[in-house]
Design a protein around this motif. Structure first.
Motif, short mmCIF file in Angstrom:
data_model
loop_
_atom_site.label_atom_id
_atom_site.label_comp_id
_atom_site.label_asym_id
_atom_site.label_seq_id
_atom_site.Cartn_x
_atom_site.Cartn_y
_atom_site.Cartn_z
N LYS A 193 11.00 -24.46 56.47
CA LYS A 193 12.09 -23.85 57.22
C LYS A 193 12.49 -24.73 58.40
CE LYS A 193 11.66 -18.91 56.50
NZ LYS A 193 11.39 -17.64 57.19
N TYR A 194 13.79 -24.86 58.61
CA TYR A 194 14.34 -25.58 59.75
C TYR A 194 15.24 -24.64 60.51
CZ TYR A 194 12.89 -29.79 57.21
OH TYR A 194 12.17 -30.75 56.55
N ARG A 195 15.26 -24.74 61.83
CA ARG A 195 16.20 -23.98 62.65
C ARG A 195 17.36 -24.91 62.97
NH1 ARG A 195 14.70 -19.37 65.03
NH2 ARG A 195 15.43 -19.88 67.10
N ALA A 196 18.57 -24.44 62.68
CA ALA A 196 19.76 -25.27 62.83
C ALA A 196 20.79 -24.60 63.72
CB ALA A 196 20.37 -25.56 61.46
N HIS A 197 21.55 -25.41 64.44
CA HIS A 197 22.58 -24.92 65.34
C HIS A 197 23.83 -24.54 64.55
CE1 HIS A 197 24.62 -24.50 69.18
NE2 HIS A 197 25.60 -25.25 68.72
N GLN A 223 23.96 -18.37 67.67
CA GLN A 223 24.21 -19.78 67.42
C GLN A 223 23.06 -20.50 66.72
OE1 GLN A 223 25.40 -21.60 71.11
NE2 GLN A 223 27.46 -20.79 70.94
N THR A 224 22.21 -19.76 66.01
CA THR A 224 21.08 -20.37 65.31
C THR A 224 20.91 -19.72 63.95
OG1 THR A 224 19.95 -20.71 67.41
CG2 THR A 224 18.61 -20.87 65.44
N VAL A 225 20.63 -20.53 62.95
CA VAL A 225 20.27 -20.03 61.63
C VAL A 225 18.97 -20.69 61.20
CG1 VAL A 225 22.58 -19.44 60.83
CG2 VAL A 225 21.73 -21.74 60.47
N SER A 226 18.16 -19.98 60.44
CA SER A 226 16.97 -20.55 59.83
C SER A 226 17.34 -20.93 58.41
CB SER A 226 15.83 -19.56 59.82
OG SER A 226 15.39 -19.32 61.12
N VAL A 227 17.04 -22.17 58.04
CA VAL A 227 17.40 -22.68 56.72
C VAL A 227 16.13 -23.07 55.98
CG1 VAL A 227 18.70 -24.44 55.47
CG2 VAL A 227 19.59 -23.56 57.62
N SER A 228 15.96 -22.54 54.78
CA SER A 228 14.82 -22.88 53.94
C SER A 228 15.24 -23.99 52.98
CB SER A 228 14.36 -21.65 53.15
OG SER A 228 13.28 -21.98 52.33
N VAL A 229 14.55 -25.13 53.07
CA VAL A 229 14.84 -26.28 52.23
C VAL A 229 13.70 -26.45 51.24
CG1 VAL A 229 15.19 -28.77 52.20
CG2 VAL A 229 16.17 -27.41 54.04
N GLU A 230 14.05 -26.49 49.95
CA GLU A 230 13.04 -26.61 48.90
C GLU A 230 13.06 -28.01 48.32
OE1 GLU A 230 13.18 -25.03 44.57
OE2 GLU A 230 12.47 -23.39 45.84
N ASP A 280 23.66 -17.83 52.28
CA ASP A 280 24.63 -18.92 52.13
C ASP A 280 23.92 -20.24 51.88
OD1 ASP A 280 26.58 -17.08 52.69
OD2 ASP A 280 27.00 -17.80 54.72
N LYS A 281 24.52 -21.07 51.03
CA LYS A 281 24.02 -22.43 50.81
C LYS A 281 24.68 -23.33 51.86
CE LYS A 281 21.96 -21.75 46.75
NZ LYS A 281 20.53 -21.84 46.61
N VAL A 282 23.86 -24.08 52.59
CA VAL A 282 24.39 -24.94 53.65
C VAL A 282 23.75 -26.33 53.58
CG1 VAL A 282 24.92 -23.06 55.25
CG2 VAL A 282 22.68 -24.13 55.32
N ARG A 283 24.41 -27.28 54.24
CA ARG A 283 23.85 -28.62 54.43
C ARG A 283 23.62 -28.81 55.92
NH1 ARG A 283 25.79 -33.26 51.04
NH2 ARG A 283 26.91 -33.83 52.90
N ILE A 284 22.47 -29.36 56.29
CA ILE A 284 22.16 -29.57 57.70
C ILE A 284 21.92 -31.05 57.95
CG2 ILE A 284 21.25 -27.25 58.11
CD1 ILE A 284 18.44 -28.31 57.74
N ILE A 285 22.21 -31.48 59.18
CA ILE A 285 22.08 -32.88 59.55
C ILE A 285 21.27 -32.97 60.85
CG2 ILE A 285 24.27 -32.90 60.82
CD1 ILE A 285 24.66 -35.79 59.79
N GLU A 286 20.52 -34.06 60.99
CA GLU A 286 19.74 -34.28 62.20
C GLU A 286 20.66 -34.44 63.40
OE1 GLU A 286 15.68 -36.63 61.61
OE2 GLU A 286 17.44 -37.75 60.97
N CYS A 287 20.19 -34.01 64.57
CA CYS A 287 20.94 -34.17 65.81
C CYS A 287 19.95 -34.27 66.96
CB CYS A 287 21.90 -33.00 66.01
SG CYS A 287 21.10 -31.44 66.37
N PRO A 288 20.41 -34.67 68.12
CA PRO A 288 19.52 -34.66 69.30
C PRO A 288 19.05 -33.24 69.57
CG PRO A 288 21.53 -35.87 69.78
CD PRO A 288 21.73 -35.21 68.45
N PRO A 289 17.91 -33.07 70.21
CA PRO A 289 17.38 -31.72 70.44
C PRO A 289 18.35 -30.81 71.18
CG PRO A 289 15.73 -33.36 70.98
CD PRO A 289 16.99 -34.11 70.70
N ARG A 290 18.57 -29.62 70.59
CA ARG A 290 19.43 -28.61 71.22
C ARG A 290 18.61 -27.63 72.03
NH1 ARG A 290 25.19 -28.41 70.01
NH2 ARG A 290 25.45 -29.94 68.39
N SER A 291 17.36 -27.41 71.60
CA SER A 291 16.46 -26.50 72.30
C SER A 291 15.04 -26.90 71.94
CB SER A 291 16.74 -25.05 71.90
OG SER A 291 16.33 -24.83 70.57
#
Length: 76
Positions: free
Chosen positions: A41-45, A17-24, A55-66
């Motif tokens: 790098k951001y860790r996303a749920h 349930q976690t992916v690491s996303v590299s944002v440039e 994969d190209k993805v879009r991530i959004i801020e959320c309350p802390p999951r971990s």
């Protein structure tokens, strides 16, 4: 306050349930006037483990999951 949305590339999907996303981001150096690329790098749920490396993805801020996850995957 609006939530930030970033787009990047999945670099790791090893954890459940976690992916690491590299944002440039690109910007011009204030003195040298040269375009510079910086990445972070951001860790996303990822609820259903649907996204794979590359994969190209879009991530959004959320309350802390971990301890490290403060983002969730919005769409691919």
């Amino acid at each position: 306050m609006p939530k930030r949305i970033l787009s990047g590339t999945v670099t790791s999907d090893a954890n459940a349930q976690t992916v690491s996303v590299s944002v440039e981001r690109r910007f011009k150096h204030p003195v040298l006037q040269k375009t510079i690329r910086k990445s972070k790098k951001y860790r996303a749920h990822d609820e259903n483990n649907t996204f794979k490396v590359g994969d190209k993805v879009r991530i959004i801020e959320c309350p802390p999951r971990s301890k490290t996850k403060r983002w969730e995957v919005l769409e691919g």
